[in-house]
Scaffold this active site. Structure first.
Site, PDB file in Angstrom:
ATOM      1  N   HIS A 109       6.071 -17.539 -28.923  1.00  0.00           N
ATOM      2  CA  HIS A 109       5.324 -16.379 -28.410  1.00  0.00           C
ATOM      3  C   HIS A 109       5.491 -15.210 -29.393  1.00  0.00           C
ATOM      4  O   HIS A 109       4.521 -14.599 -29.825  1.00  0.00           O
ATOM      5  CB  HIS A 109       5.841 -16.044 -27.024  1.00  0.00           C
ATOM      6  CG  HIS A 109       5.212 -14.851 -26.388  1.00  0.00           C
ATOM      7  ND1 HIS A 109       3.896 -14.828 -25.989  1.00  0.00           N
ATOM      8  CD2 HIS A 109       5.714 -13.620 -26.082  1.00  0.00           C
ATOM      9  CE1 HIS A 109       3.626 -13.639 -25.465  1.00  0.00           C
ATOM     10  NE2 HIS A 109       4.713 -12.886 -25.512  1.00  0.00           N
ATOM     11  N   HIS A 150       7.662  -7.103 -27.060  1.00  0.00           N
ATOM     12  CA  HIS A 150       6.417  -6.587 -26.469  1.00  0.00           C
ATOM     13  C   HIS A 150       6.681  -5.429 -25.495  1.00  0.00           C
ATOM     14  O   HIS A 150       7.648  -5.444 -24.747  1.00  0.00           O
ATOM     15  CB  HIS A 150       5.659  -7.730 -25.774  1.00  0.00           C
ATOM     16  CG  HIS A 150       5.008  -8.666 -26.759  1.00  0.00           C
ATOM     17  ND1 HIS A 150       4.649  -9.952 -26.433  1.00  0.00           N
ATOM     18  CD2 HIS A 150       4.666  -8.489 -28.059  1.00  0.00           C
ATOM     19  CE1 HIS A 150       4.094 -10.529 -27.497  1.00  0.00           C
ATOM     20  NE2 HIS A 150       4.105  -9.665 -28.493  1.00  0.00           N
ATOM     21  N   ASP A 186       8.620 -14.674 -21.999  1.00  0.00           N
ATOM     22  CA  ASP A 186       7.255 -15.202 -22.099  1.00  0.00           C
ATOM     23  C   ASP A 186       7.218 -16.527 -22.863  1.00  0.00           C
ATOM     24  O   ASP A 186       6.249 -16.821 -23.566  1.00  0.00           O
ATOM     25  CB  ASP A 186       6.343 -14.194 -22.830  1.00  0.00           C
ATOM     26  CG  ASP A 186       6.061 -12.957 -21.989  1.00  0.00           C
ATOM     27  OD1 ASP A 186       6.476 -12.909 -20.826  1.00  0.00           O
ATOM     28  OD2 ASP A 186       5.412 -12.025 -22.520  1.00  0.00           O
ATOM     29  N   HIS A 200       6.239 -13.427 -16.002  1.00  0.00           N
ATOM     30  CA  HIS A 200       4.897 -13.181 -15.450  1.00  0.00           C
ATOM     31  C   HIS A 200       4.551 -14.095 -14.273  1.00  0.00           C
ATOM     32  O   HIS A 200       4.909 -15.275 -14.253  1.00  0.00           O
ATOM     33  CB  HIS A 200       3.826 -13.365 -16.531  1.00  0.00           C
ATOM     34  CG  HIS A 200       3.824 -12.267 -17.552  1.00  0.00           C
ATOM     35  ND1 HIS A 200       3.207 -11.053 -17.335  1.00  0.00           N
ATOM     36  CD2 HIS A 200       4.370 -12.200 -18.791  1.00  0.00           C
ATOM     37  CE1 HIS A 200       3.360 -10.283 -18.407  1.00  0.00           C
ATOM     38  NE2 HIS A 200       4.067 -10.962 -19.296  1.00  0.00           N
ATOM     39  N   ASP A 248       5.511  -4.431 -22.707  1.00  0.00           N
ATOM     40  CA  ASP A 248       5.652  -4.600 -21.248  1.00  0.00           C
ATOM     41  C   ASP A 248       7.024  -5.167 -20.880  1.00  0.00           C
ATOM     42  O   ASP A 248       7.320  -5.358 -19.695  1.00  0.00           O
ATOM     43  CB  ASP A 248       4.511  -5.455 -20.667  1.00  0.00           C
ATOM     44  CG  ASP A 248       4.434  -6.848 -21.258  1.00  0.00           C
ATOM     45  OD1 ASP A 248       4.584  -7.007 -22.487  1.00  0.00           O
ATOM     46  OD2 ASP A 248       4.225  -7.804 -20.483  1.00  0.00           O
ATOM     47  N   HIS A 249       7.857  -5.435 -21.883  1.00  0.00           N
ATOM     48  CA  HIS A 249       9.230  -5.885 -21.650  1.00  0.00           C
ATOM     49  C   HIS A 249      10.254  -4.827 -22.064  1.00  0.00           C
ATOM     50  O   HIS A 249      11.442  -4.965 -21.762  1.00  0.00           O
ATOM     51  CB  HIS A 249       9.509  -7.181 -22.435  1.00  0.00           C
ATOM     52  CG  HIS A 249       8.596  -8.303 -22.044  1.00  0.00           C
ATOM     53  ND1 HIS A 249       9.046  -9.436 -21.413  1.00  0.00           N
ATOM     54  CD2 HIS A 249       7.254  -8.450 -22.168  1.00  0.00           C
ATOM     55  CE1 HIS A 249       8.011 -10.238 -21.183  1.00  0.00           C
ATOM     56  NE2 HIS A 249       6.912  -9.657 -21.630  1.00  0.00           N
ATOM     57  N   HIS A 304      12.152 -10.092 -25.921  1.00  0.00           N
ATOM     58  CA  HIS A 304      11.332  -9.939 -27.126  1.00  0.00           C
ATOM     59  C   HIS A 304      10.689  -8.554 -27.143  1.00  0.00           C
ATOM     60  O   HIS A 304      10.810  -7.801 -26.184  1.00  0.00           O
ATOM     61  CB  HIS A 304      10.286 -11.055 -27.241  1.00  0.00           C
ATOM     62  CG  HIS A 304       9.233 -11.038 -26.195  1.00  0.00           C
ATOM     63  ND1 HIS A 304       9.485 -11.282 -24.864  1.00  0.00           N
ATOM     64  CD2 HIS A 304       7.892 -10.793 -26.273  1.00  0.00           C
ATOM     65  CE1 HIS A 304       8.357 -11.203 -24.179  1.00  0.00           C
ATOM     66  NE2 HIS A 304       7.372 -10.899 -25.005  1.00  0.00           N
TER      67      HIS A 304
HETATM   68 ZN   LIG Z   1       5.187 -11.017 -24.588  1.00  0.00          ZN
END
Ligand SMILES: [Zn+2]
Length: 260
Positions: free
Chosen positions: A120, A61, A137, A175, A63-64, A59
């Site tokens: 999410h 975001h 996530d 995570h 941090d990915h 996805h």
């Molecule tokens: Zn995320």
């Protein structure tokens, strides 16, 4: 397709993210899931004499996805696969995939199935090849992702879909939230012995700097309140009569939960 002999290594980055790294001893190729940081992947590739061949994105975001640009410079041949639903929000994708698509990575002898699991984010996807699930996530150990874009109904449906996979499915999420999630699980199901045992085991693993992942679906069905919405104890606690309503109540309670 060969499921044997595949090595899946976690590269820890940031506070609590893992980049899952897929390799085979006899192959130079490697694939990574959700590289939020390029340097960590380049270090791993260099020290293991591997060449990045595929990036899988669950996805949009940061941090990915933040590692994509630099990884493409370093490994120009690498495929960058991600959700068509979020294509406008992710720079550098070379292949867009949708629900139920199949992705063949010949260099690693893998064939992954794409599962669209909104909640999410709206376009979130997971990658599955028995017995392994890379779910970003969406499903965490003892928890699930926050609802940044989707509704509780959507996330509940996505988790129910994942729960249909075989019990021995290995859960590779992004995570290391397990201990915090277990504190909430303990709060809502104080007598759940599986939760109590998991807390002790995960504390020990974290004290030894070991990941608590992967989990398995069978284990999650025992400890993860978000997969246990049918439990009478939880329905009584929240005064709900459907699994959907119990899920929504749990998600909202978790958003406000402060561990003691
Ligand atoms: Zn995320």
């Amino acid at each position: 397709m060969n499921a044997e002999n595949l090595t899946i290594s976690p590269i820890p980055i940031f506070q609590d993210n893992y980049i899952w790294c897929l390799t085979r001893p006899s192959q130079a190729a490697m694939a990574v899931v959700d590289p939020g940081d390029a340097a960590a992947v380049i270090d791993f590739a260099t020290s293991n004499a591997k060449t990045l061949s595929t990036i899988l994105i669950t996805h949009h975001h940061w941090d990915h996805t933040d590692g994509i640009a630099i990884l493409k410079q370093k490994f120009p041949e690498a495929r960058v696969i991600g959700p068509a639903y979020e294509a406008a929000k992710i720079e550098g994708l070379t292949e867009l995939v949708e629900d139920d698509d199949s992705i063949v990575l010949p260099e690693l002898e893998l064939e992954l199935q794409v599962l669209h699991v909104p909640g999410h984010t709206l376009g979130h996807i997971a990658y599955y090849q028995a017995p392994r699930l890379f779910c970003g996530d969406t499903l965490f150990s003892a928890g699930c992702g926050r609802l940044f874009e989707g509704s509780p109904e959507q996330m509940h449906q996505s988790l129910q879909r994942l729960a249909q996979l075989p019990d021995d499915t290995e859960i590779y999420c992004t995570h290391e939230y397990t201990l915090a999630n277990l504190a909430f699980a303990r709060e809502v199901e104080p007598t759940n012995q599986a939760v109590i045992a998991a807390q002790a085991e995960c504390r020990q693993r974290r004290n030894n700097q070991l990941p608590t992942l992967p989990s398995t679906l069978l284990h999650e069905k025992a400890i993860n309140p978000f997969l246990r919405c049918q439990e009478p104890e939880l329905q009584t606690k929240y005064g709900t009569e459907s699994t959907e309503a119990t899920f929504a109540a749990l998600r909202s309670a978790k958003d406000q939960f402060i561990p003691k």
